[in-house]
Design an enzyme around this catalytic site. Sequence first.
Site, short mmCIF file in Angstrom:
data_model
loop_
_atom_site.label_atom_id
_atom_site.label_comp_id
_atom_site.label_asym_id
_atom_site.label_seq_id
_atom_site.Cartn_x
_atom_site.Cartn_y
_atom_site.Cartn_z
CG HIS A 125 -1.73 0.94 1.34
ND1 HIS A 125 -1.55 2.30 1.65
CD2 HIS A 125 -3.26 0.77 1.22
CE1 HIS A 125 -2.86 2.90 1.87
NE2 HIS A 125 -3.55 2.12 1.51
CG ASP B 136 0.89 -2.18 6.19
OD1 ASP B 136 -0.23 -2.56 6.98
OD2 ASP B 136 0.64 -1.54 5.21
CD GLN C 74 -7.06 -4.36 4.20
OE1 GLN C 74 -7.75 -5.11 4.37
NE2 GLN C 74 -7.16 -3.27 3.90
CE LYS D 240 -7.10 0.05 6.21
NZ LYS D 240 -7.62 0.36 5.27
CB CYS E 137 -4.02 3.10 -1.54
SG CYS E 137 -5.48 3.96 -1.31
C1 LIG Z 1 -2.19 -2.76 3.65
C2 LIG Z 1 -2.82 -1.43 4.01
N1 LIG Z 1 -1.83 -0.92 4.77
C3 LIG Z 1 -1.91 0.62 5.11
C4 LIG Z 1 -3.31 1.13 4.97
C5 LIG Z 1 -3.56 2.59 5.34
O1 LIG Z 1 -4.41 2.44 6.58
P1 LIG Z 1 -4.71 3.88 7.03
O2 LIG Z 1 -5.45 4.65 5.86
O3 LIG Z 1 -5.78 3.61 8.34
O4 LIG Z 1 -3.65 4.61 7.65
C6 LIG Z 1 -4.10 0.38 4.42
C7 LIG Z 1 -5.65 1.12 4.26
O5 LIG Z 1 -6.20 0.97 3.19
C8 LIG Z 1 -4.01 -0.80 4.01
O6 LIG Z 1 -5.00 -1.68 3.32
#
Ligand SMILES: Cc1ncc(COP(=O)(O)O)c(C=O)c1O
Lengths: 152, 415
Positions: B122, B199, B202, B225, B365
């Site tokens: 992401h 990270d 998910q 999430k 993203c």
């Molecule tokens: C794999 C992953 N990393 C990071 C994020 C970023 O999360 P946040 O927008 O809550 O900071 C997301 C959110 O879509 C994600 O799916």
Amino acid sequence: MASLEELYREVILDHYRSPRNRRVLERSNAGADGSNPLCGDEVRVDLLIEAGVITDIGVTGHGCSISQASGSMMGDAVKAKALDEVCRLTDRFKGMMSIEGAADPGLDPERPGAVLGDLEALQGVRKFPVRIKCADLPWTTLEEALGIYESG
Amino acid sequence: MIDQARIRSDFPILDWEIDGRPMAFLDSACSSQKPAQVIDAMMDALRDSYANVHRGAYTLSQEATEAYEGARRKVARFLNAAAPEEVVFTRSTTAAINLFAYGWGLGNLKPGDRVLISVMEHHSNIVPWHIIARHTGAELSFLDITGDYRIDLEKPEDYFDERVKIVSLSGMSNVLGTMPPIGEIARLAREVGAVMLVDGAQMVPHSPVDVQEMGTDFLAFSGHKMLGPTGIGVLWGRRELLEKMEPMEGGDEMIREVRLFESTWAPVPQKFEAGTPPFVEAIGLGVAVDYLSEIGMDQILEHDRKLTSYALRRLEEVPGLSIQGPANTIDRGGVVSFDIPGIHAHDIATILDQHGVAVRAGHHCAQPLMRRLGLAAATRASFHVYTSEADIDALVDALGVARRLLASTEAVTVR
Ligand SMILES: Cc1ncc(COP(=O)(O)O)c(C=O)c1O
């Protein structure tokens, strides 16, 4: 609630399925690339401008039906038009796609001899705000091409 | 088996109808819905027991402090962390990864060092490293994916060597659903002396996590999430590493003593929590964690697996549709991305929306991954514990409408 028929008018689908002016120009003296990073729509506009008139236009790219149909219709609308008229058309189109555009009485799609022709079918997009950027993309790309042409 | 009727009745938003049809919410990977328990707990905290934390000597403030620290203990237990002090509250996954990137990366990376990530990350786990690389002269390198959308570990020696100082990898791809073998990658990272972050944006909302077993040094995730609120996330880290890590933000709450020309830091985790923290949100996250634990994360993983298997089977019925992600449910979470040639994802999302089906369309993203897959955009359906097979049926029905409306049987002609 806005209905799908308002968005996907037959004329829009026709332009999407059979895009006009979809070619790379052999001879051109202006052009620009445009994209919507959020949705991945991409448009390339090439122009041949002679004596202040757009004598040829090519619109290529890929993306959603709205961006691609809008580009196809735009090509038809600006071909053989003088640059100042193209500017007026662009303003008119952008006005139509903005929320205030709803107040423009000249844009009644039922009215005979509608100014923007097929393009007026795109009015339905206004009811789907996230898609307005898609319809605008070819036009902002055209403006950019003209801006580069005029400043160079 | 989870009691889905009971669970669904906990989520007020699922009562909504769109044109007389129940909404099929299939965008939980972007942000999940919230049960009434979480919403009520936050309302109560605002209405009945609100005061700033760690400051007042009066009862109300002490109660708020206790609730905030109680939420930290709940999260620590949820992760099986060695101690609550290993749980740093942040604004989100993004903020947690940035905290690690700045706090650890800035001081420990030098020119020629490497940060190893993957092509399926992401943007939140790519762009912070671009920034840190610019500051330190370190370089990025990337684990690739295989033809079946798994992390390619065929020749680890191509990626893991002494230059790699940080490994930062998604525990579950938000586009592909792929869950890489974190244990194996953590072992490779340890062998070359690299520090590792997962990270978990998910992964944590969808599978059991035991940070003492996983092998990683840091873990980042977001409350919103995992049935919790926005504005709260977590950076978990091993205590000895958190103690060595520099703070990224200065202010009150994170200090021990401030003098004119210098200050000293509070112990972890306060060292990383400058300013008034989002404690109402932390309380909400604590309740979300209770809610998830009561159902059982293994049950949730199993529920996702069944739904994913059902979705993969049903989507196969849609002519021309192709799936971006593993074709089976082994080490794969509940997100299913797909495209239908000739119909742009944006058109699909609009048509689905008109049928009460909420999905995500676009680059998710993850532009480098989309480029790697050769796609401009994809449509994604994603699940959580309240998602039902009926939601997936609604998706497949609406895709039929999209095809009838937009897929022309003749090739696109050029006039
Ligand atoms: C794999 C992953 N990393 C990071 C994020 C970023 O999360 P946040 O927008 O809550 O900071 C997301 C959110 O879509 C994600 O799916």
